[in-house]
Design a protein around this motif. Sequence first.
Motif, PDB file in Angstrom:
ATOM      1  N   ASP A 104      80.803  58.267  89.549  1.00 49.20           N
ATOM      2  CA  ASP A 104      82.219  58.401  89.874  1.00 49.20           C
ATOM      3  C   ASP A 104      82.649  59.775  89.362  1.00 49.20           C
ATOM      4  O   ASP A 104      82.577  60.053  88.162  1.00 49.20           O
ATOM      5  N   HIS A 105      83.081  60.648  90.295  1.00 51.94           N
ATOM      6  CA  HIS A 105      83.438  62.020  89.942  1.00 51.94           C
ATOM      7  C   HIS A 105      84.953  62.224  89.821  1.00 51.94           C
ATOM      8  O   HIS A 105      85.412  63.371  89.821  1.00 51.94           O
ATOM      9  N   LEU A 106      85.731  61.158  89.796  1.00 54.86           N
ATOM     10  CA  LEU A 106      87.189  61.174  89.802  1.00 54.86           C
ATOM     11  C   LEU A 106      87.742  61.528  91.177  1.00 54.86           C
ATOM     12  O   LEU A 106      88.601  60.819  91.703  1.00 54.86           O
ATOM     13  N   VAL A 107      87.271  62.635  91.752  1.00 54.72           N
ATOM     14  CA  VAL A 107      87.716  63.013  93.098  1.00 54.72           C
ATOM     15  C   VAL A 107      86.982  62.224  94.173  1.00 54.72           C
ATOM     16  O   VAL A 107      87.424  62.163  95.328  1.00 54.72           O
ATOM     17  N   SER A 108      85.850  61.615  93.810  1.00 51.09           N
ATOM     18  CA  SER A 108      85.004  60.944  94.792  1.00 51.09           C
ATOM     19  C   SER A 108      84.109  59.928  94.101  1.00 51.09           C
ATOM     20  O   SER A 108      83.960  59.938  92.875  1.00 51.09           O
ATOM     21  N   GLU A 109      83.500  59.058  94.920  1.00 53.94           N
ATOM     22  CA  GLU A 109      82.483  58.120  94.458  1.00 53.94           C
ATOM     23  C   GLU A 109      81.216  58.404  95.255  1.00 53.94           C
ATOM     24  O   GLU A 109      81.273  58.545  96.481  1.00 53.94           O
ATOM     25  N   ALA A 110      80.063  58.494  94.567  1.00 53.94           N
ATOM     26  CA  ALA A 110      78.882  59.052  95.212  1.00 53.94           C
ATOM     27  C   ALA A 110      77.613  58.286  94.889  1.00 53.94           C
ATOM     28  O   ALA A 110      77.453  57.728  93.797  1.00 53.94           O
ATOM     29  N   GLU A 131      95.408  61.881  94.434  1.00 55.33           N
ATOM     30  CA  GLU A 131      94.900  61.321  93.182  1.00 55.33           C
ATOM     31  C   GLU A 131      94.084  62.345  92.383  1.00 55.33           C
ATOM     32  O   GLU A 131      93.737  62.071  91.235  1.00 55.33           O
ATOM     33  N   TRP A 132      93.763  63.498  92.986  1.00 56.23           N
ATOM     34  CA  TRP A 132      92.998  64.507  92.264  1.00 56.23           C
ATOM     35  C   TRP A 132      93.900  65.181  91.229  1.00 56.23           C
ATOM     36  O   TRP A 132      95.073  65.430  91.470  1.00 56.23           O
ATOM     37  N   SER A 133      93.328  65.508  90.098  1.00 55.00           N
ATOM     38  CA  SER A 133      94.091  66.135  89.016  1.00 55.00           C
ATOM     39  C   SER A 133      93.722  67.618  88.927  1.00 55.00           C
ATOM     40  O   SER A 133      92.547  67.962  88.771  1.00 55.00           O
ATOM     41  N   TRP A 134      94.747  68.496  89.003  1.00 55.04           N
ATOM     42  CA  TRP A 134      94.539  69.940  88.943  1.00 55.04           C
ATOM     43  C   TRP A 134      95.212  70.498  87.692  1.00 55.04           C
ATOM     44  O   TRP A 134      96.293  70.063  87.306  1.00 55.04           O
ATOM     45  N   SER A 135      94.544  71.490  87.083  1.00 55.33           N
ATOM     46  CA  SER A 135      95.128  72.173  85.930  1.00 55.33           C
ATOM     47  C   SER A 135      94.703  73.634  85.957  1.00 55.33           C
ATOM     48  O   SER A 135      93.508  73.936  86.013  1.00 55.33           O
ATOM     49  N   ASN A 136      95.666  74.541  85.963  1.00 56.51           N
ATOM     50  CA  ASN A 136      95.396  75.984  85.994  1.00 56.51           C
ATOM     51  C   ASN A 136      94.461  76.362  87.140  1.00 56.51           C
ATOM     52  O   ASN A 136      93.546  77.176  86.986  1.00 56.51           O
ATOM     53  N   GLY A 137      94.690  75.756  88.299  1.00 54.06           N
ATOM     54  CA  GLY A 137      93.925  76.097  89.486  1.00 54.06           C
ATOM     55  C   GLY A 137      92.565  75.441  89.592  1.00 54.06           C
ATOM     56  O   GLY A 137      91.829  75.693  90.546  1.00 54.06           O
ATOM     57  N   VAL A 194      87.118  79.738  93.503  1.00 53.06           N
ATOM     58  CA  VAL A 194      86.569  78.856  92.473  1.00 53.06           C
ATOM     59  C   VAL A 194      87.586  77.764  92.161  1.00 53.06           C
ATOM     60  O   VAL A 194      88.754  78.055  91.881  1.00 53.06           O
ATOM     61  N   VAL A 195      87.133  76.503  92.215  1.00 50.73           N
ATOM     62  CA  VAL A 195      88.042  75.397  91.894  1.00 50.73           C
ATOM     63  C   VAL A 195      87.586  74.618  90.656  1.00 50.73           C
ATOM     64  O   VAL A 195      88.300  73.751  90.172  1.00 50.73           O
ATOM     65  N   ASN A 196      86.391  74.935  90.145  1.00 48.54           N
ATOM     66  CA  ASN A 196      85.948  74.299  88.897  1.00 48.54           C
ATOM     67  C   ASN A 196      84.796  75.093  88.308  1.00 48.54           C
ATOM     68  O   ASN A 196      83.838  75.413  89.018  1.00 48.54           O
ATOM     69  N   ARG A 197      84.909  75.419  87.019  1.00 49.77           N
ATOM     70  CA  ARG A 197      83.802  76.041  86.281  1.00 49.77           C
ATOM     71  C   ARG A 197      83.230  74.981  85.358  1.00 49.77           C
ATOM     72  O   ARG A 197      83.890  74.559  84.409  1.00 49.77           O
ATOM     73  N   PHE A 198      82.009  74.542  85.656  1.00 47.79           N
ATOM     74  CA  PHE A 198      81.377  73.462  84.902  1.00 47.79           C
ATOM     75  C   PHE A 198      80.538  74.092  83.800  1.00 47.79           C
ATOM     76  O   PHE A 198      79.352  74.354  83.965  1.00 47.79           O
ATOM     77  N   GLY A 199      81.188  74.378  82.667  1.00 45.97           N
ATOM     78  CA  GLY A 199      80.519  75.097  81.593  1.00 45.97           C
ATOM     79  C   GLY A 199      80.144  76.497  82.059  1.00 45.97           C
ATOM     80  O   GLY A 199      80.869  77.150  82.802  1.00 45.97           O
ATOM     81  N   THR A 200      78.975  76.966  81.610  1.00 43.39           N
ATOM     82  CA  THR A 200      78.503  78.311  81.979  1.00 43.39           C
ATOM     83  C   THR A 200      77.360  78.253  82.986  1.00 43.39           C
ATOM     84  O   THR A 200      76.778  79.281  83.307  1.00 43.39           O
ATOM     85  N   GLN A 201      77.061  77.060  83.506  1.00 44.88           N
ATOM     86  CA  GLN A 201      75.886  76.905  84.355  1.00 44.88           C
ATOM     87  C   GLN A 201      76.183  76.464  85.773  1.00 44.88           C
ATOM     88  O   GLN A 201      75.260  76.347  86.580  1.00 44.88           O
ATOM     89  N   PHE A 204      82.009  75.434  91.214  1.00 43.54           N
ATOM     90  CA  PHE A 204      82.339  74.688  92.415  1.00 43.54           C
ATOM     91  C   PHE A 204      83.407  75.472  93.160  1.00 43.54           C
ATOM     92  O   PHE A 204      84.416  75.880  92.566  1.00 43.54           O
ATOM     93  N   ILE A 205      83.178  75.705  94.451  1.00 42.04           N
ATOM     94  CA  ILE A 205      84.053  76.570  95.224  1.00 42.04           C
ATOM     95  C   ILE A 205      84.475  75.871  96.511  1.00 42.04           C
ATOM     96  O   ILE A 205      83.782  74.972  96.996  1.00 42.04           O
ATOM     97  N   SER A 206      85.642  76.296  97.035  1.00 40.56           N
ATOM     98  CA  SER A 206      86.128  75.636  98.245  1.00 40.56           C
ATOM     99  C   SER A 206      87.097  76.537  98.986  1.00 40.56           C
ATOM    100  O   SER A 206      87.498  77.600  98.509  1.00 40.56           O
ATOM    101  N   ASP A 207      87.504  76.049 100.146  1.00 41.30           N
ATOM    102  CA  ASP A 207      88.594  76.641 100.916  1.00 41.30           C
ATOM    103  C   ASP A 207      89.669  75.569 101.066  1.00 41.30           C
ATOM    104  O   ASP A 207      89.355  74.379 101.172  1.00 41.30           O
ATOM    105  N   GLY A 208      90.928  75.980 101.040  1.00 41.69           N
ATOM    106  CA  GLY A 208      92.014  75.045 101.279  1.00 41.69           C
ATOM    107  C   GLY A 208      92.209  73.991 100.223  1.00 41.69           C
ATOM    108  O   GLY A 208      92.754  72.915 100.498  1.00 41.69           O
ATOM    109  N   LYS A 209      91.757  74.265  98.973  1.00 42.47           N
ATOM    110  CA  LYS A 209      91.945  73.366  97.834  1.00 42.47           C
ATOM    111  C   LYS A 209      91.212  72.030  97.993  1.00 42.47           C
ATOM    112  O   LYS A 209      91.685  70.997  97.521  1.00 42.47           O
ATOM    113  N   TYR A 210      90.047  72.070  98.642  1.00 40.32           N
ATOM    114  CA  TYR A 210      89.163  70.904  98.580  1.00 40.32           C
ATOM    115  C   TYR A 210      88.514  70.890  97.195  1.00 40.32           C
ATOM    116  O   TYR A 210      88.475  71.917  96.515  1.00 40.32           O
TER     117      TYR A 210
END
Length: 284
Positions: A104-110, A131-137, A194-201, A204-210
Amino acid sequence: MNFHRSPITFVSQVNLKVQNLERSIVFYKEVIGFKVLEQSSSSATLSADGKTALLSLEQPDHVVPKQGRTTGLYHFALLLPQRTDLARIVQHFRANGVQFGSSDHLVSEALYLSDPDGNGIEIYVDREPAEWSWSNGEVEMTVDPLNFIDLLALVTQQSWNGLPSETVMGHIHLHVSELEKTEEFYIRGLGFEVVNRFGTQALFISDGKYHHHIGLNTWNGVGAPTPHANSAGLESFTLMLSSEEKKSKIIAQLRGIGAAVKEESGSIVTTDPSGNRIRLAAQK
């Protein structure tokens, strides 16, 4: 909002190299639920709706097994239209002894599994964007256990009948050799954000705030090499752009950062700094 149609830039098709075409066709039909759109002695194109190509398979001459610790495919991800569809495929996997992981990734179930060549596959359903939670972009994503009791409570007596016709290629996740030049290529070159930086490794990138159209990680090691040209794995993936004008703009941006862009068998192909090949297409 639909994140997989114009004017959004999205991954429309993934193209794989496999060791045994017939074995792969059986897997993708019987386990995943694709329909065969076209087939030759060395390749096949697969579809969910019988009209739109989502996945292509090619058996190269002198093919070698997928190499570990290289750049290339981590997984491609099929987005199902409804949560009940995910529940049905869980039942299908269990009934047929298919091994799979889940999250469960919060934004999706996989769900996660691999094809006979070790190519990673995700099958998922999105939660509502509200239902997605955004903070500072950045969008919040995590790796939590999937609630199977809640999910399977949705299942009725209707049997699994393959992938729903509305299934799309939701995203692709790639192994890359480093992130700095990779970020420049995908952001300044291809126009994603860029819509999420998962640590330094991972990025996650998108268009249109996906939540993400593309994932990028260095989990195979910084400096990971490009795999052998004939190894099973990713051949390329296709980015669908909203228009020919948008395509021309992206080509100019790529050339502006020094990225190679070439015509190949009637399509425009570019390659990211880690050797991952991308085909650029435009909506008709």
